[in-house]
Design a protein around this motif. Sequence first.
Motif, short mmCIF file in Angstrom:
data_model
loop_
_atom_site.label_atom_id
_atom_site.label_comp_id
_atom_site.label_asym_id
_atom_site.label_seq_id
_atom_site.Cartn_x
_atom_site.Cartn_y
_atom_site.Cartn_z
N ARG A 26 0.84 -1.21 0.00
CA ARG A 26 0.00 0.00 0.00
C ARG A 26 0.87 1.25 0.00
N LYS A 27 1.95 1.21 0.75
CA LYS A 27 2.84 2.37 0.81
C LYS A 27 3.49 2.61 -0.56
N LYS A 28 3.87 1.51 -1.22
CA LYS A 28 4.49 1.61 -2.54
C LYS A 28 3.51 2.17 -3.57
N ARG A 29 2.23 1.77 -3.46
CA ARG A 29 1.22 2.19 -4.43
C ARG A 29 0.38 3.37 -3.94
N ARG A 30 0.86 4.07 -2.92
CA ARG A 30 0.08 5.13 -2.29
C ARG A 30 -0.43 6.18 -3.26
N ALA A 31 0.43 6.69 -4.12
CA ALA A 31 0.02 7.72 -5.07
C ALA A 31 -1.02 7.16 -6.04
N GLU A 32 -0.83 5.95 -6.47
CA GLU A 32 -1.77 5.30 -7.39
C GLU A 32 -3.15 5.15 -6.74
N LEU A 33 -3.17 4.88 -5.45
CA LEU A 33 -4.43 4.68 -4.73
C LEU A 33 -5.17 5.99 -4.46
N CYS A 34 -4.49 7.12 -4.56
CA CYS A 34 -5.11 8.41 -4.27
C CYS A 34 -5.80 9.05 -5.48
N PHE A 35 -5.53 8.55 -6.69
CA PHE A 35 -6.04 9.22 -7.88
C PHE A 35 -6.86 8.28 -8.76
N HIS A 36 -7.88 8.85 -9.41
CA HIS A 36 -8.62 8.16 -10.46
C HIS A 36 -7.77 8.17 -11.73
N ALA A 37 -8.16 7.39 -12.71
CA ALA A 37 -7.41 7.33 -13.97
C ALA A 37 -7.39 8.69 -14.69
N ASP A 38 -8.44 9.50 -14.51
CA ASP A 38 -8.50 10.80 -15.18
C ASP A 38 -7.80 11.92 -14.40
N GLY A 39 -7.19 11.59 -13.26
CA GLY A 39 -6.43 12.58 -12.50
C GLY A 39 -7.17 13.17 -11.31
N GLY A 40 -8.45 12.88 -11.16
CA GLY A 40 -9.21 13.37 -10.02
C GLY A 40 -8.78 12.65 -8.75
N VAL A 41 -9.02 13.28 -7.61
CA VAL A 41 -8.62 12.70 -6.33
C VAL A 41 -9.72 11.75 -5.86
N ARG A 42 -9.33 10.54 -5.52
CA ARG A 42 -10.25 9.53 -5.02
C ARG A 42 -10.73 9.93 -3.63
N GLY A 43 -12.03 10.04 -3.46
CA GLY A 43 -12.59 10.37 -2.15
C GLY A 43 -12.98 11.83 -2.01
N ILE A 44 -12.63 12.67 -2.99
CA ILE A 44 -13.03 14.08 -2.96
C ILE A 44 -13.89 14.35 -4.18
N SER A 45 -15.05 14.97 -3.93
CA SER A 45 -15.99 15.28 -5.02
C SER A 45 -16.32 16.76 -5.02
N HIS A 46 -16.68 17.26 -6.19
CA HIS A 46 -17.19 18.62 -6.34
C HIS A 46 -18.69 18.47 -6.58
N LEU A 47 -19.48 19.03 -5.68
CA LEU A 47 -20.93 18.88 -5.76
C LEU A 47 -21.61 20.23 -5.64
N VAL A 48 -22.88 20.26 -6.05
CA VAL A 48 -23.72 21.42 -5.80
C VAL A 48 -24.81 20.95 -4.85
N LYS A 49 -24.75 21.47 -3.63
CA LYS A 49 -25.67 21.09 -2.57
C LYS A 49 -26.88 22.02 -2.62
N VAL A 50 -28.08 21.47 -2.50
CA VAL A 50 -29.29 22.28 -2.47
C VAL A 50 -29.71 22.46 -1.01
N GLU A 51 -29.70 23.71 -0.55
CA GLU A 51 -30.07 24.01 0.83
C GLU A 51 -31.58 23.87 1.01
#
Length: 170
Positions: free
Chosen positions: A65-90
Motif C-alpha cells: 500500500r505504501k508503494k502504491r500510495r500515489a496510485e491509490l489516491c487518484f482516479h485514472a483521469d487525475g481526479g482525487v479519489r474520495g473528494i468530489s465537487h458537488l452542488v448542494k441544495v439548501e
Amino acid sequence: MSVKLIDNQSFYGFRVRRTINGTLYQEYFPLKANRKRLSKRATAEVKKQALARDAELIALRDKDRKKRRAELCFHADGGVRGISHLVKVEKSGRKTPIFQMGIVSAKDGKIICTSYSINAHGKLGAWRKIVDAYAAHKKISKGSKLYKQILGAMDATVNRKRRRQQRSRA
C-alpha cells in the motif's frame, strides 16, 4: 482478523487468508496428526505460527500500500479519489457548490465525511481545506510530493463531474 479456526469433516485447523493487491494468500495450519487432535500445548504452538504468518502478510500488505500510495489516491483521469465537487441544495432552495470528502481514515480507522463551501471559503480556500483534511486522515505529509500532486488536482476533480454528466446525457 484473518486467522480462522476451521472444524469440519475434511479439515481441522487454522486458516490464514489475506488479499494483497488482488492476490489471495491462503495457508492452512492443521491441528491433527495421525488422525488425532493435537494437545492443547501443541495447538497453542500452531496458533502462534498462524498468527505469525498473518503478521507477515499484514506487513506485506502495508508495504504494498505504501508503494502504491500515489496510485491509490487518484482516479485514472487525475481526479482525487474520495473528494468530489458537488452542488448542494439548501433547505431554502439555494444551490451551494462544495468540495466533499468521504474516505476511510488511516488515522482513526473510521469513515470520515466532511465538506467545505466554495461560497464561504472561495474555490481555492475550500480546496486547500479539503486537501488538508484528506492529507491528515490519509497520513500524508504536507511537505511531500504526493501532497503537492493532490493540491494540484483541483481542476481534474472539478472536471470529473462534468465528464460524468456529459456521458450520462449522451
